[in-house]
Design an enzyme around this catalytic site. Structure first.
Site, PDB file in Angstrom:
ATOM      1  N   GLU A 177       0.776  -1.234   0.000  1.00  0.00           N
ATOM      2  CA  GLU A 177       0.000   0.000   0.000  1.00  0.00           C
ATOM      3  C   GLU A 177       0.814   1.294   0.000  1.00  0.00           C
ATOM      4  OE1 GLU A 177      -3.540   0.120  -0.092  1.00  0.00           O
ATOM      5  OE2 GLU A 177      -3.105  -1.930  -0.698  1.00  0.00           O
ATOM      6  N   SER A 202     -23.118 -28.239 -24.442  1.00  0.00           N
ATOM      7  CA  SER A 202     -23.950 -28.006 -25.630  1.00  0.00           C
ATOM      8  C   SER A 202     -24.975 -26.902 -25.463  1.00  0.00           C
ATOM      9  CB  SER A 202     -24.656 -29.303 -26.023  1.00  0.00           C
ATOM     10  OG  SER A 202     -23.720 -30.240 -26.502  1.00  0.00           O
TER      11      SER A 202
END
Length: 821
Positions: free
Chosen positions: A135, A416
């Site tokens: 940070e 499918s």
């Protein structure tokens, strides 16, 4: 008397003569004299002309700069003097959010805040350094605010490089503890002045301790101690460097980087984790050799709050993810709590969905007797296609027992259920076959097993389910029976890039895992979520108009409503393309692998799918006013690995036309019980209508062929099985025995399921034995002839074992693992 005459060489001055002029006309200095313009003296002021008059002088610029500097300096001084360090904000004791059904009744509260403060001395130094590496690497040497970083972040955000933060850890601590997460200029101005004052009055150790104790790490954990327990089940003092680096990683995106709840984000999370460790090496906080030996520390399972049991936790997490992904609120702001979120979830339909899964699947599981039943998962989503509202969602058996939401995960292939998008792309692009015939439902393709795809750059010869060769068949029949060879070739005929574009237009996210362009994509190799597929099928159901889905009706806090993003419907594909696709999916339900959906009692269009190695089974279908996708999945509950569903629920195989279709039918029947059945209103492409049945006349009149009529050379040749002593199998029908008909996993014919939809069976018949006719599809049937003889069928339909109601068993040869149904 003195001489008053002027000195020699000076011309007497006439009071009437202009100062710098000459004498009268004709005088060399007179302005009227040609060639001698009036020349001002060197001390005369020059006049600015033309555009220069519009430009400020350097004196004006300098004055403006000094005035601006004075104002800024005065403002900074005033701000510093006027803004005091406030008491802790409400986030320090954050409220719960309330989630409501569409009727206003409560779904759940998201729990109380989990926070435990610890002194900095109890946090290992390497964990502190990991947070700094992630940070703010210059925390100990920099000032409380970094104006250059703030300007750079604002510029990057404004120029479209992504929302970035220029905040130091001091500023982030101020935002976490004293202010809030609102993205407003007023809040940012307060943050700036409080950070400066805090930096002057408090030590770096004080600020870092406060930051580590107030930051949000996901899993409802505030502070490093709560995060250590939530992810690794240990106190912060026992964290390793690798574990500390992962917790530091979460600060960047607390929810998305949880690799347990969001496995699809694992790659990004690992990249961030590596960034943190590399930063520690660069700062000299971690030896390179130790860095090289560091392994990623897998976090533990999520322990959900008791108030989120059942489906409530799945719903809450999906809604939160929707809010954050759509940037309605960021996850830290949402975590502050106090929001009332009215959702689109219909309470009655949600209950109907749960009941359907319980009755059709969960109630039949017996994990004590069948080990494969331990692997079974289910997920489902139901959307109103006209509004895009998610009205019901099934995430799993119980959020407190199975945390990952099966409706939103992205790690199972859709199989499918992707094939309709290939055909929709064909109609949308007016595509033609390799020999120039327009692709319609009646176009003839060769459906032979392992037929090489032609016209593409990639060599591909897909296997059909059961390794069946169908010969020349129509696209409609290939859709009914889910023939891979036909759809792989069609994808190349259309253009695989166009197929992908159509799928994206329908609603499949472009960043879906494994969404690779190529002929294999026609078989559903991508890993879209159930929610994503429901969105795409909803676009088909609404005649090609895509309305972005939503979970949220309204968000309110303290009487103020939070703005929601626009969801303007767009015509994603033409109505002709969507409706012609729907017409073929109606045939799948009426005649193909999805006949179990007929039990819903409403006209429906749908498609089945069975994933690689039978790890998943799908049924995606819709009525004109309700779209629902159901999937069964196999996953080891201990290791989390994806597993095959072989043997689950006592079936040798699980297909999409079995349990998923039956769950769909049971839910849809109940959800729509108050409405009359509605037929589809379809506008079809030219040549898409079904041909009339064959004439009974012995000499029918000749037809005039057109470009979409199958040429004689492509007309299918019937295939018949062998015959021995009076038995024959032809087209999936056993003429040698009694028999009924099996459809959709239901045996209507008693003990013998002699006929399977659309099948072909090949083989002989011998006297004196019991025969079986095994079929292809999402389910299969069995049959027995009176005179015995084994008849081995290669293609069946949607039946179940003779005399059973279970269905769902797919017989015939098992294709290799690379195959997708």
């Amino acid at each position: 008397m003195s001489d008053q005459s002027p000195a020699a060489g000076w011309t007497p001055r006439d009071p009437d003569t202009p100062p710098h002029g000459g004498g009268g006309p004709g005088h060399p200095g007179h302005p009227d004299r040609p060639g001698h313009p009036d020349r001002p003296g060197k001390n005369a002021r020059r006049h600015r002309t033309g555009l220069r008059r519009l430009l400020p002088t350097w004196r004006m610029v300098l004055g403006a700069v000094l005035l601006l500097a004075l104002l800024i300096g005065g403002g900074l001084v005033a701000g510093y003097l006027l803004v005091d360090i406030p008491p802790a904000n409400a986030a320090a004791t954050a409220q719960s959010n309330v989630y409501l059904y569409s009727d206003g009744s409560q779904i759940a509260r998201d729990g109380e805040v989990n926070r435990v403060n610890v002194p900095l001395s109890q946090i290992p130094l390497t964990v502190q350094e990991a947070v700094l590496a992630a940070e703010d690497r210059d925390f100990y040497s920099e000032r409380a605010v970094d104006p250059k970083a703030m300007v750079r972040a604002a510029w990057n955000t404004a120029t479209g490089k992504g929302t970035q933060s220029g905040s130091t850890i001091t500023q982030q601590y101020v935002k976490n503890y004293y202010l809030g997460q609102e993205q407003t200029l007023k809040r940012k101005a307060k943050e700036f002045f409080i950070a400066i004052k805090l930096g002057r009055e408090k030590s770096k150790a004080y600020i870092l301790e406060g930051y580590l104790n107030t930051s949000y790490f996901g899993r409802n954990a505030y502070g490093i101690q709560a995060a250590s327990q939530a992810y690794y089940g240990k106190d912060v003092g026992s964290l390793t460097t690798a574990e500390g680096a992962y917790l530091a990683t979460l600060l960047n995106s607390p929810s998305a980087f949880d690799v347990v709840s969001h496995p699809q984000s694992r790659t990004r999370a690992l990249a961030r984790w590596n960034y943190v460790l590399d930063g520690m090496v660069k700062k000299g906080w971690l030896p390179a050799a130790e860095r090289a030996a560091t392994q990623f520390p897998e976090p533990g399972k999520v322990r959900a709050a008791a108030g989120l049991s059942g489906q409530r936790g799945y719903l809450v997490e999906a809604i939160k993810e929707f809010i954050v992904d759509r940037k309605i609120l960021d996850d830290k702001t949402l975590a502050e709590g106090g929001y009332r979120i009215r959702t689109t979830i219909d309470r009655r339909r949600q209950a109907d969905f749960v009941e359907a899964v319980d009755d059709q699947m969960l109630g039949k599981l017996d994990p004590e007797t069948r080990k494969a039943d331990r692997l079974v998962r289910a997920g489902g989503v139901s959307i109103d296609p006209a509004t895009g509202k998610v009205v019901a969602m099934y995430g799993g058996v119980d959020y407190t027992r199975q945390y990952v939401n099966n409706a939103t995960r992205h790690d199972y292939q859709v199989a499918s259920t992707f094939k309709p998008f290939v055909f929709a792309a064909a109609v949308e692009n007016d595509s033609r076959t390799q020999d120039g015939r327009r692709i319609t439902p009646n176009t003839i393709y060769n459906g032979d097993n392992k037929r090489p795809v032609t016209g593409g750059r990639i060599r591909f010869a897909p296997e059909n389910e059961g390794q069946i060769s169908y010969g020349n068949i129509t696209v409609n029949t290939a859709t009914d029976l889910s023939v891979n060879a036909v759809y792989a070739q069609m994808a190349v005929d259309v253009g695989t890039a166009k197929v992908k574009k159509t799928a994206i237009d329908l609603g499949v996210p472009e960043d879906t895992p494994n969404f690779v362009v190529g002929p294999a994509m026609a078989l559903g190799t991508l890993q879209a979520s159930v929610l994503d597929m429901t969105q795409a099928y909803a676009t088909l159901a609404d005649h090609g108009r895509r309305t972005p889905y939503t979970f949220v009706e309204e968000i309110e806090k303290g009487g103020d409503k939070i703005p929601l993003p626009e969801r303007t419907p767009v015509q994603a594909i033409s109505r002709e393309a969507a409706d012609t696709t729907t017409s073929m999916l109606v045939s799948v339900v009426d005649n193909g692998t999805g006949t179990a959906a007929l039990a819903a009692g409403h006209p429906a269009a749908g498609k089945t799918g069975t994933g690689e190695l039978d790890r998943s089974a799908w049924f995606a279908a819709y009525t004109p006013n309700l779209v629902t996708v159901v999937a069964m999945m196999g996953q080891d509950p201990d290791t989390g690995t994806l597993e095959s569903l072989y043997g689950a629920l006592g079936e040798s195989r699980i297909g999409g036309g079995g349990y998923p279709a039956r769950i769909w039918a049971a839910y849809t029947k109940t959800a729509l019980e108050a409405t009359d059945p509605v037929d589809f209103e379809l506008d079809l492409q030219p040549g898409a209508a079904q041909p009339p049945p064959p004439s009974s006349q012995s000499n029918p009149p000749p037809e005039t062929p057109d470009e979409d009529t199958e040429p004689p050379s492509l007309r299918p040749t019937p295939t018949s099985g062998g015959q021995d002593n009076g038995g024959q199998d032809n087209g999936g029908q056993d003429n040698g025995g009694q028999g009924g008909r099996t459809q959709g996993g239901r045996d209507n014919g008693g003990q013998d399921g002699g006929r399977d939809n659309g099948g072909r069976t090949q083989g002989g018949q011998d006297d004196g034995g019991t025969g079986t006719s095994t079929g292809r599809g999402d389910d299969a049937g069995t049959g027995r002839g009176d005179d015995g003889g084994t008849t081995a069928g290669t293609q069946g339909g949607t039946g179940g074992p003779a005399g059973s109601d279970g269905g769902g068993v797919i017989g015939g040869p098992r294709p290799p693992s690379a195959f997708l149904e």
